[in-house]
Design a protein around this motif. Structure first.
Motif, mmCIF file in Angstrom:
data_model
loop_
_atom_site.group_PDB
_atom_site.id
_atom_site.type_symbol
_atom_site.label_atom_id
_atom_site.label_comp_id
_atom_site.label_asym_id
_atom_site.label_seq_id
_atom_site.Cartn_x
_atom_site.Cartn_y
_atom_site.Cartn_z
ATOM 1 N N THR A 185 -24.017 -44.787 -22.471
ATOM 2 C CA THR A 185 -23.775 -43.625 -21.589
ATOM 3 C C THR A 185 -22.460 -42.966 -21.979
ATOM 4 N N LEU A 193 -27.700 -41.953 -22.136
ATOM 5 C CA LEU A 193 -27.656 -40.865 -20.956
ATOM 6 C C LEU A 193 -26.227 -40.364 -20.951
ATOM 7 N N ILE A 236 -28.277 -43.237 -13.029
ATOM 8 C CA ILE A 236 -27.478 -44.362 -13.790
ATOM 9 C C ILE A 236 -28.086 -45.793 -13.192
#
Length: 420
Positions: free
Chosen positions: A95, A155, A171
């Motif tokens: 992420t 992400l 998330i």
């Protein structure tokens, strides 16, 4: 392996040029156009270099409160999910955030070389440099012979700098389908890894009083600013009463003119917590102070907000992952350790969702969130080598890292139809 890692050195110039281009595009959190521009550039680069699938997700707006108590809805940029090999035994979630803390009207919009190894610029460390580290590491890993053992999802969220209010649920959803997390926040100022992190909550207080002429009828007014000042004073007194808990009032405004008793005032403040029980203690204290202020005739105080990120602690799975990272760093000749920090990030969210993660795999630099932000430019290569080595080691022993998780990701209601 050595050849793969050495090949990253050749990308130093390209990585530097790409970083400058990204840093020159303003992507302050509430600058949706700028954030989406960065997202589009990176999504295209990931797809072209990694031949991965792509989903773009529109997030709900961010709610802010004015001094009059009215809600303002601020549109957020799009979130991007890029993935490859969801059928592989080991699944890694990487992420990073697209936004910075610098709005379009900030004076800090340019990049400057501070010396031949140090580049200053908005977001160069936090975290546009980290996004490029992630891309380079995955691109290098994809040229290895171990790829079949490891699948991954990237992400890219647009709202981390304001606590990830719009992306937090996604998330958490993605965390449920992965075994480990890798986050590309910058290293700590000393170059080391963040271990335990404090939790965080963001709050807004809106006070309403009674307006009156400051000279003729001052006695008829009820001063909202004075009531807010009393609230702020009481909140500040909470500092030091509970170990590790800090409360910081960061924004205050109210009133219209000096010849009117102000009937509107607002402040925004942040709370940092050390353990989960701190949240309830803080809420009880805030409620007590709110009730105390509301006993005043003509004064109405309303509290908005909540805790969005719980504290991050290191359990055994976290410690095992940290040990792998430090072992990899030793192999590269740059041994790392981890230490506690008062900062928080999406690593808090992943930990709360049960996903072991390391959240400072980004570049070396410093003075983030200020107009003196800088990056040690060679760390683009060094940190890409570190992440590549981590991925290779994980793929060598995938069964060691697999945890009990859901097997198939679910689509979200907000996903757009432009999957590619």
């Amino acid at each position: 392996m050595n050849a793969l890692l050495s090949s990253i050195i050749e990308q130093q110039t390209s990585l530097t040029e790409s970083l400058i281009k990204l840093a020159l595009i303003n992507s302050g959190t509430l600058n949706k156009a700028g954030v989406d521009n960065i997202g589009a550039i990176l999504a295209k680069a990931f797809q072209e270099r990694l031949n991965c699938t792509h989903k773009q997700i529109q997030l709900p707006p961010y709610i802010m409160y004015g001094t009059n108590g009215n809600e303002t809805k601020q549109p957020l940029g799009n979130l991007h999910l890029l993935s490859k090999r969801p059928e592989a035994p080991l699944q890694i979630l990487l992420t990073g955030h697209l936004d910075t803390v610098f709005p379009p009207d900030s004076d800090f919009q340019q990049c400057d070389w501070l010396d031949n190894r140090t580049l200053g610029g908005p977001g160069v460390s936090d975290m546009k440099g980290g996004l490029l580290v992630m891309l380079e590491a995955l691109s290098t890993f994809e040229r290895s012979s171990l790829t079949k053992h490891l699948g991954w999802t990237v992400l890219l969220n647009p709202d981390e700098e304001i606590g990830s209010p719009g992306s937090a649920s996604i998330i958490a959803q993605q965390a449920a389908h992965h075994d480990l997390g890798m986050i590309y926040e910058p290293a700590l100022p000393n170059g080391q890894l963040a271990g335990e992190r404090k939790g965080s909550g963001n709050f807004t207080v809106v006070v309403k009083g009674v307006a009156a002429h400051a000279g003729r009828e001052h006695h008829l007014g009820r001063n909202a600013i004075c009531a807010l000042a009393e609230f702020i004073t009481e909140v500040d007194k909470l500092n030091g009463q509970r170990e590790g808990v800090t409360l910081n009032v960061g924004i205050v405004n109210g009133g219209v003119t000096t010849n009117q008793v102000p009937d509107q005032a607002r402040c925004r403040f942040n709370i940092r917590t050390r353990i989960s029980d701190d949240e309830q203690w803080c809420k009880l204290q805030l409620q007590r102070i709110r009730q105390q202020i509301n006993l005043k005739e003509g004064i109405s105080l309303n509290l908005h907000g909540d805790f969005g990120r719980p504290p991050k602690s290191l359990d055994d799975p976290h410690l095992s992952l940290f040990q792998l990272v430090t072992d990899c760093s030793k192999q590269l000749g740059t041994p790392l350790v981890w230490e506690a920090t008062g900062g928080c990030c999406d690593g808090n969210n992943l930990t709360a969702a049960g996903l072991p993660n390391v959240d400072t795999l980004g570049v070396l630099g410093g003075k983030i969130h200020s107009s003196q932000e800088f990056i040690e430019i060679e760390s683009l290569v060094h940190r890409a080598q570190l992440s590549t080595l981590i991925l290779l080691q994980l793929a060598k022993q995938p069964n060691r890292w697999i945890r009990h998780r859901k097997q198939a990701p679910r689509a979200t209601a907000q996903e757009q139809s432009d999957e590619t």
